[in-house]
Design a protein around this motif. Structure first.
Motif: not given
Length: 202
Positions: A21-28, A159-169
């Protein structure tokens, strides 16, 4: 207050390990923007919260039903994960990487990850184990405490998904087309492998 803090820590800890799931979120996020990635992550968040609620409120009939049909539910999720991995692997890079603002696309992003997470029946067993004595100290009759705990899980995971998507973004615009193509291949392959392992894992 302590219940929501414990729930937050658990929700954050559940989401943080970078699996399929984490890899998918990063990729998206790289391909379609941080909003698309964050909404995708919320799909996993709400699926975990549902399983946490089932375990916490002792819905034994639902738990038993989930485990009774896990041999059907689990393969469906694994196959879906493999197919998504193939899609990621074959995806073409658009250097414009326009953010997705269409509500239907965002709903699809949320629902696809929700489906992948909800078809993992092991999650409900994990929550049952927690409520059975891993230091949560929530009485079986303390429904308000359990509810607050689940809210904490939601907030922690989100919160984790917000951090991950923000940093990746933030870094996505600095990544070249060639690098994104490599990320697609690697993450797509990893997601497929996760799906295959999950299928054969008991």
């Amino acid at each position: 207050m302590i219940h929501i803090v414990k729930g937050f820590v658990l929700g954050f800890s559940l989401a943080a390990p970078v699996g399929a799931i984490g890899l998918l979120i990063i990729n998206r996020t790289i391909r379609k923007g941080r909003l698309y990635g964050f909404i995708s992550g919320l799909g996993a968040t709400f699926a975990d919260a549902i399983y946490g609620g089932i375990a916490g409120f002792s819905f034994r009939a639902i738990t038993n039903l989930i485990m009774q049909y896990s041999h059907i539910i689990k393969p469906i999720g694994c196959i879906a994960m493999i197919l998504i991995g193939i899609k990621v692997f074959l995806s073409k890079t658009n250097m414009e990487r326009i953010k997705v603002k269409d509500s239907k696309s965002l709903i699809g992003a949320f629902s696809s990850v929700f489906f992948l997470t909800i078809t993992n029946p092991i999650t409900v067993l994990f929550f049952i184990a927690l409520f059975s004595g891993l230091g949560l100290n929530i009485n079986d009759k303390d429904y308000f405490g359990i509810f607050v705990f689940i809210i904490g899980v939601l907030l922690g995971s989100a919160t984790w998904w917000l951090i991950l998507s923000t940093v990746t973004g933030v870094i996505r615009h600095k990544i070249s087309k060639k690098t994104i193509d490599i990320i697609n291949k690697v993450s797509g392959t990893a997601i497929m492998i996760f799906g295959i392992i999950a299928y054969f894992k008991k």
